[in-house]
Design an enzyme around this catalytic site. Structure first.
Site, PDB file in Angstrom:
ATOM      1  N   ASN A 179      37.564   3.402  52.790  1.00 15.77           N
ATOM      2  CA  ASN A 179      36.508   2.833  52.507  1.00 15.77           C
ATOM      3  C   ASN A 179      36.163   2.836  51.028  1.00 15.77           C
ATOM      4  O   ASN A 179      35.043   2.999  50.860  1.00 15.77           O
ATOM      5  CB  ASN A 179      35.428   3.207  53.490  1.00 15.77           C
ATOM      6  N   SER A 226      37.794  -6.725  50.655  1.00 17.65           N
ATOM      7  CA  SER A 226      36.793  -7.502  50.314  1.00 17.65           C
ATOM      8  C   SER A 226      37.023  -8.834  50.424  1.00 17.65           C
ATOM      9  O   SER A 226      38.436  -9.181  50.658  1.00 17.65           O
ATOM     10  CB  SER A 226      36.475  -7.267  48.991  1.00 17.65           C
ATOM     11  N   TYR A 286      38.820  -6.572  39.466  1.00 16.17           N
ATOM     12  CA  TYR A 286      38.599  -6.260  40.703  1.00 16.17           C
ATOM     13  C   TYR A 286      39.164  -7.071  41.906  1.00 16.17           C
ATOM     14  O   TYR A 286      39.711  -6.528  42.699  1.00 16.17           O
ATOM     15  CB  TYR A 286      36.950  -6.124  41.062  1.00 16.17           C
ATOM     16  N   LYS A 298      41.754  -6.093  44.824  1.00 12.60           N
ATOM     17  CA  LYS A 298      41.719  -6.477  46.470  1.00 12.60           C
ATOM     18  C   LYS A 298      42.641  -7.148  46.962  1.00 12.60           C
ATOM     19  O   LYS A 298      42.947  -6.970  48.226  1.00 12.60           O
ATOM     20  CB  LYS A 298      40.235  -6.923  46.590  1.00 12.60           C
ATOM     21  N   VAL A 308      27.856  -7.416  51.148  1.00 10.64           N
ATOM     22  CA  VAL A 308      27.232  -6.473  51.328  1.00 10.64           C
ATOM     23  C   VAL A 308      26.084  -5.838  50.517  1.00 10.64           C
ATOM     24  O   VAL A 308      26.695  -5.664  49.286  1.00 10.64           O
ATOM     25  CB  VAL A 308      28.008  -5.383  52.074  1.00 10.64           C
ATOM     26  N   GLU A 309      24.958  -5.715  50.960  1.00 10.55           N
ATOM     27  CA  GLU A 309      24.112  -5.058  49.863  1.00 10.55           C
ATOM     28  C   GLU A 309      24.641  -3.599  49.674  1.00 10.55           C
ATOM     29  O   GLU A 309      24.133  -2.575  50.524  1.00 10.55           O
ATOM     30  CB  GLU A 309      22.817  -5.222  50.342  1.00 10.55           C
ATOM     31  N   THR A 310      25.132  -3.296  48.556  1.00  6.26           N
ATOM     32  CA  THR A 310      25.429  -1.814  48.294  1.00  6.26           C
ATOM     33  C   THR A 310      24.883  -1.731  46.686  1.00  6.26           C
ATOM     34  O   THR A 310      24.549  -2.588  46.054  1.00  6.26           O
ATOM     35  CB  THR A 310      26.997  -1.704  48.442  1.00  6.26           C
TER      36      THR A 310
END
Length: 181
Positions: free
Chosen positions: A18, A72, A87, A91, A122-124
């Site tokens: 992860n 992702s 990025y 992925k 995703v809110e990160t």
């Protein structure tokens, strides 16, 4: 890390990769050092952990442990954002590596399964890192849709872990209903 796990817990039964890193490093102007960092985290570390988890399972005769790669949605679609293109390439590599891992596990005649879970927004802290020079873009991105929460991804992991040993969950894509991508 895997030596410590062997001493403390005898080995690995489940591997959930992860780690993920997004840096604003466009293809036309990005820094090579940034690209290498992204690849080290998103591709190399994931591959090392999958290999070591498999070796640990094999050594202990665990024949049905899952290896789950948290990927992702960018591993399946290219977004129109130069800062995210490298990025995204990393992925896509995770998607290919997971399929390659499935094929090698099948050829090894093991029931260890490889699954790729690919979340959308995703809110990160990821968008804040990606848009570090312009954080209001991250804020606007997270306000644009009802984002996925960590619990949504955890539920997908639980689904994979609870599947019977004869069930191979391949690629699971999870996106917010409102996300266009």
């Amino acid at each position: 890390m895997f030596s410590w796990i062997k001493v403390q817990h005898q080995g690995v039964d489940v591997c959930i990769n992860n780690a993920g890193l997004a840096l604003p490093e466009p293809l036309l102007s990005g820094k090579t050092s940034g690209w290498k960092t992204i690849m080290d985290v998103n591709v190399i570390a994931l591959s090392v952990c999958a290999r070591e988890a498999y070796q640990s399972m094999k050594e202990r005769k665990v024949d049905d442990g899952p290896i789950i790669n948290i990927n992702s949605i960018c591993g399946h679609r290219v977004v129109n954002n130069a800062d995210a293109h490298f990025y995204t390439a990393s992925k896509y590599a995770v998607t290919a590596l997971t399929e390659g891992l499935r094929q090698e596990l099948r050829e090894a005649k093991t029931h260890i399964r490889a699954t790729c879970i690919s979340p959308g927004l995703v809110e990160t802290e990821c968008a804040y890192r990606l848009f570090s020079e312009n954080p209001e873009i991250a804020v606007a991105t997270y306000k644009s849709v009802k984002c996925l929460q960590a619990a949504d991804i955890a539920n997908a992991v639980v689904y994979v872990l609870s599947a019977p040993p004869h069930v191979q969950s391949g690629d699971i894509e999870i996106t917010p209903v409102e996300q266009s991508m």
